[in-house]
Structures are given as C-alpha cells and as structure tokens.
Design a protein around this motif. Structure first.
Motif, PDB file in Angstrom:
ATOM      1  N   ARG A   1      42.014  35.876  43.178  1.00  5.46           N
ATOM      2  CA  ARG A   1      42.228  36.017  41.757  1.00  5.46           C
ATOM      3  C   ARG A   1      43.405  36.931  41.504  1.00  5.46           C
ATOM      4  NH1 ARG A   1      41.239  38.163  37.055  1.00  5.46           N
ATOM      5  NH2 ARG A   1      40.566  40.202  37.691  1.00  5.46           N
ATOM      6  N   VAL A   2      43.447  38.049  42.177  1.00  5.86           N
ATOM      7  CA  VAL A   2      44.527  39.018  41.998  1.00  5.86           C
ATOM      8  C   VAL A   2      45.846  38.454  42.533  1.00  5.86           C
ATOM      9  CG1 VAL A   2      45.309  41.331  42.648  1.00  5.86           C
ATOM     10  CG2 VAL A   2      42.923  40.953  42.082  1.00  5.86           C
ATOM     11  N   GLU A   3      45.784  37.751  43.648  1.00  4.11           N
ATOM     12  CA  GLU A   3      47.005  37.185  44.240  1.00  4.11           C
ATOM     13  C   GLU A   3      47.619  36.121  43.337  1.00  4.11           C
ATOM     14  OE1 GLU A   3      45.320  35.849  47.858  1.00  4.11           O
ATOM     15  OE2 GLU A   3      45.467  37.796  48.826  1.00  4.11           O
ATOM     16  N   MET A   4      46.811  35.324  42.661  1.00  2.00           N
ATOM     17  CA  MET A   4      47.310  34.251  41.802  1.00  2.00           C
ATOM     18  C   MET A   4      47.833  34.776  40.464  1.00  2.00           C
ATOM     19  SD  MET A   4      47.141  31.716  43.716  1.00  2.00           S
ATOM     20  CE  MET A   4      47.587  30.420  42.592  1.00  2.00           C
ATOM     21  N   GLN A   5      47.428  35.970  40.086  1.00  2.00           N
ATOM     22  CA  GLN A   5      47.858  36.571  38.827  1.00  2.00           C
ATOM     23  C   GLN A   5      49.383  36.703  38.792  1.00  2.00           C
ATOM     24  OE1 GLN A   5      46.223  40.475  38.276  1.00  2.00           O
ATOM     25  NE2 GLN A   5      46.469  40.399  36.066  1.00  2.00           N
ATOM     26  N   HIS A   6      49.974  36.982  39.920  1.00  2.00           N
ATOM     27  CA  HIS A   6      51.428  37.133  40.044  1.00  2.00           C
ATOM     28  C   HIS A   6      52.158  35.858  39.602  1.00  2.00           C
ATOM     29  CE1 HIS A   6      55.310  38.263  41.700  1.00  2.00           C
ATOM     30  NE2 HIS A   6      55.325  37.128  42.366  1.00  2.00           N
ATOM     31  N   PHE A   7      51.535  34.694  39.809  1.00  2.00           N
ATOM     32  CA  PHE A   7      52.146  33.416  39.462  1.00  2.00           C
ATOM     33  C   PHE A   7      51.737  32.934  38.062  1.00  2.00           C
ATOM     34  CE2 PHE A   7      51.684  33.496  44.106  1.00  2.00           C
ATOM     35  CZ  PHE A   7      53.021  33.363  44.462  1.00  2.00           C
ATOM     36  N   GLY A   8      51.033  33.760  37.314  1.00  2.00           N
ATOM     37  CA  GLY A   8      50.615  33.383  35.969  1.00  2.00           C
ATOM     38  C   GLY A   8      49.400  32.466  35.938  1.00  2.00           C
ATOM     39  N   CYS A 111      39.577  45.012  36.540  1.00  2.00           N
ATOM     40  CA  CYS A 111      40.576  45.591  37.451  1.00  2.00           C
ATOM     41  C   CYS A 111      39.907  46.500  38.485  1.00  2.00           C
ATOM     42  CB  CYS A 111      41.648  46.329  36.677  1.00  2.00           C
ATOM     43  SG  CYS A 111      41.042  47.716  35.675  1.00  2.00           S
ATOM     44  N   LEU A 112      38.833  47.190  38.105  1.00  2.00           N
ATOM     45  CA  LEU A 112      38.124  48.051  39.047  1.00  2.00           C
ATOM     46  C   LEU A 112      37.354  47.218  40.072  1.00  2.00           C
ATOM     47  CD1 LEU A 112      37.182  50.871  39.956  1.00  2.00           C
ATOM     48  CD2 LEU A 112      35.308  50.653  38.336  1.00  2.00           C
ATOM     49  N   SER A 113      36.656  46.176  39.606  1.00  2.00           N
ATOM     50  CA  SER A 113      35.912  45.341  40.550  1.00  2.00           C
ATOM     51  C   SER A 113      36.846  44.572  41.466  1.00  2.00           C
ATOM     52  CB  SER A 113      34.960  44.388  39.816  1.00  2.00           C
ATOM     53  OG  SER A 113      35.667  43.568  38.933  1.00  2.00           O
TER      54      SER A 113
END
Length: 116
Positions: A1-8, A111-113
């Motif tokens: 989830r966090v890794e894909m956030q970079h690509f929108g 963001c914490l989890s």
C-alpha cells in the motif's frame, strides 16, 4: 500500500481472520504438522512422544472449530465495498478474530499502522 502510494495508486487492504473453506484449514495444517513431524530426528520424536502429536492435533482441530468463521461473504462484502465505494477505506477487517487482533491499530492513524 505504501509502495504504490508513490505512483498515485490508492490501495485498500482486506485483513481477514480465519475462515473455514472447502479446503479445510485444519487439513492443511495437519498435513504440514505431519510433514514437520516426519522431518524430526528419532531422538526428538522420542522426547516428545507420539501421544504429544496426537493431543496437539486434537487441540488444533478444536481451535479451528471454535475460531473459524463459516461465512466467507464477509470478506466478499469488504472487497465489494473497496471496489465500488466513492471513498473506500484504507483497511477492511473481515471476521471477529481479525477485528479483535487488529483492534489496537484500528484506533491509530493509517500512517502509524503502515509504519508498524
């Protein structure tokens, strides 16, 4: 989830508990336990004894009966909401055990989890 956030890309996570499916969870676990048991040295098997394995498997079967939910539609409902909702949630929890085990994180910001 966090890794894909970079690509929108927004990703929703479905965190499910234990569900009893056609391929029974206990059967898979038992096969794995026997596989591990057969890989042990004779000395270790003797120290535990055959009775230990039998009792452990009985306890495991009982746990699966008590803990597993039979209604997998809960997972499907979460997936459906994540796909068609205008504002899908970050996390979905399906099954009482998933809600219980992740309870402390449910009150924390995403963001914490994610960091944990």
């Amino acid at each position: 989830r966090v890794e894909m956030q970079h690509f929108g890309v927004k990703v929703s996570i479905v965190e499910h508990g234990f569900f009893k499916t056609e391929e029974a969870n206990s059967d898979i676990i038992e096969k794995y336990l026997f596989k591990l048991w057969n890989r042990l040295t004779p000395e270790i098997k003797d120290s535990y004894g055959e009775k230990y394995l039998v009792e452990y498997i009985k306890a495991q079967r009982s746990s699966v009966k008590r803990l597993c939910d039979y209604d997998i539609s809960n997972v499907i409902k979460c997936m459906e909401h994540a796909l068609i909702a205008k504002y899908p949630r970050t996390r979905y929890r399906a099954g009482w055990d998933a809600k219980f085990f992740w309870l402390f994180l449910s009150y924390a910001p995403s963001c914490l989890s994610d960091m944990l």
